[in-house]
Design a protein around this motif. Sequence first.
Motif, PDB file in Angstrom:
ATOM      1  N   ARG A  85       0.714  -1.191   0.187  1.00  0.00           N
ATOM      2  CA  ARG A  85       0.485  -0.404   0.004  1.00  0.00           C
ATOM      3  C   ARG A  85       0.508   0.914  -0.094  1.00  0.00           C
ATOM      4  NH1 ARG A  85      -2.302  -4.166   1.909  1.00  0.00           N
ATOM      5  NH2 ARG A  85      -4.546  -4.400   1.931  1.00  0.00           N
ATOM      6  N   GLU A 205     -10.646  -4.153   3.181  1.00  0.00           N
ATOM      7  CA  GLU A 205      -9.715  -4.213   1.746  1.00  0.00           C
ATOM      8  C   GLU A 205      -9.371  -6.302   1.881  1.00  0.00           C
ATOM      9  OE1 GLU A 205      -6.197  -1.626   2.070  1.00  0.00           O
ATOM     10  OE2 GLU A 205      -6.978  -0.393   2.785  1.00  0.00           O
ATOM     11  N   ASN A 217      -5.735  -0.164  -4.858  1.00  0.00           N
ATOM     12  CA  ASN A 217      -4.714   0.939  -3.534  1.00  0.00           C
ATOM     13  C   ASN A 217      -6.179   1.700  -2.880  1.00  0.00           C
ATOM     14  OD1 ASN A 217      -3.340   2.350  -5.786  1.00  0.00           O
ATOM     15  ND2 ASN A 217      -4.552   2.434  -6.967  1.00  0.00           N
ATOM     16  N   SER A 218      -4.899   1.905  -1.393  1.00  0.00           N
ATOM     17  CA  SER A 218      -5.249   1.738  -0.184  1.00  0.00           C
ATOM     18  C   SER A 218      -5.915   3.235   0.222  1.00  0.00           C
ATOM     19  CB  SER A 218      -4.996   1.338   0.545  1.00  0.00           C
ATOM     20  OG  SER A 218      -5.785   1.252   2.477  1.00  0.00           O
ATOM     21  N   SER A 221      -3.750   4.883   1.708  1.00  0.00           N
ATOM     22  CA  SER A 221      -2.301   5.758   1.646  1.00  0.00           C
ATOM     23  C   SER A 221      -2.195   7.183   1.522  1.00  0.00           C
ATOM     24  CB  SER A 221      -1.897   4.837   0.099  1.00  0.00           C
ATOM     25  OG  SER A 221      -2.255   5.018  -0.663  1.00  0.00           O
TER      26      SER A 221
END
Length: 399
Positions: A85, A205, A217-218, A221
Amino acid sequence: MRQLAHRLDRLGTETAFSVAQAAAAWKAQGNRVYPFHLGDINIPTAPHIVEAMNRAIADGYTGYCPGPGIPQLREALAEDIGSRRGIGLTPDNIVVMPGGKPVITKFLQAVMNPGQEVLYPNPGFPIYESQIEYLGGTSVPYRYLPTESGFAIDLDQVRASITPHTVAIIYNDLQNPISAESTAAEREAVAQLAQEHNLWVLSDEAYFETRYEGVSNSIASLPGMAERTVILYTFSKKFAMTGSRLGCAVAPPEIAKVLSTLNTNDESCTTHYVQWAGIEALRGPQEPVQQMLDVLRERRDAACELVNATPGMHVAVPHSTFYLFPDVTAAMERMGCTEVGDFATAALQQTGVSFCTREHFGRRQPGEERQYIRLAYSGIDVDDIRVGLDRLRQWIESA
């Protein structure tokens, strides 16, 4: 009869299991069932992970261990989750739990007081709504809007739903049940709202690495988000370890300490020997992960092809998870069904195809007119997918 606690009236359940019971009853009568209802995985846990678990049992790792998890697993999780991430994590950010589901409850216990509001996706994983209300909060749903490529969060509704009583938003990118994936712009918009209104974020997630194209994608981040986001991570999906019950929360250290204390109160610790299996899953051979994705991709492609060949049914091809959420409005009209539950029952009895409906994933919101079902292809082989969905197609075509 003695009275039970009133809060039990607010407790929901994971309603896919009720569909599983109906399917099992139909099968017990001698009927063939094609199981699309439950998001379990009929692919065995990789042998090297099972061997690590058995070895840990033989080595005596069968007693208590630290509440937040054994240091070796927390270190492996911090390294793996952080690198994937692009965020810096240490073991202090990791709290190991018996699966991903406890992260939902403990997050809410940590950040929500009775009467406060939490936004959650609807349709969405039903445990969000259940736990918000069970713990005395006010559940505030936000919807998704259909697009050519799937579904998008109704950001206008999210904005309009935030009040001075809102303390958190549950955000499920790569979403169950609808397989929705946020664009970068949508993810940034949710992050901006969280920062503007000082909200906590639970980023579910679970399917971060169950994807067939593209890169996940997190939200954690993004700038300013790591300090207000708790990530729900689970071994269940990526490593086919649903029954092992292993997951973790990735949290700012001050929240991680609270979650660890809740662990001690709730279950003392996560099963010791299972945690050693988790280390092997993260640091051992990764080929089984890719092999499972290849199998799931083949199932996805077969299911999408047959759904879109069925009169009155349509679904966009998702890039992640192992769910389809097709629009069946026209198919129901063709069959003379006005209730999606009646459509599901008729489909089971006429074709053997068992699935959940939109109603299993939260209360229907005002203005919803389209009808949807959820097809999970994680627990059914590709040949049975083709046979089952072809029988569904023929049944609808014959109307």
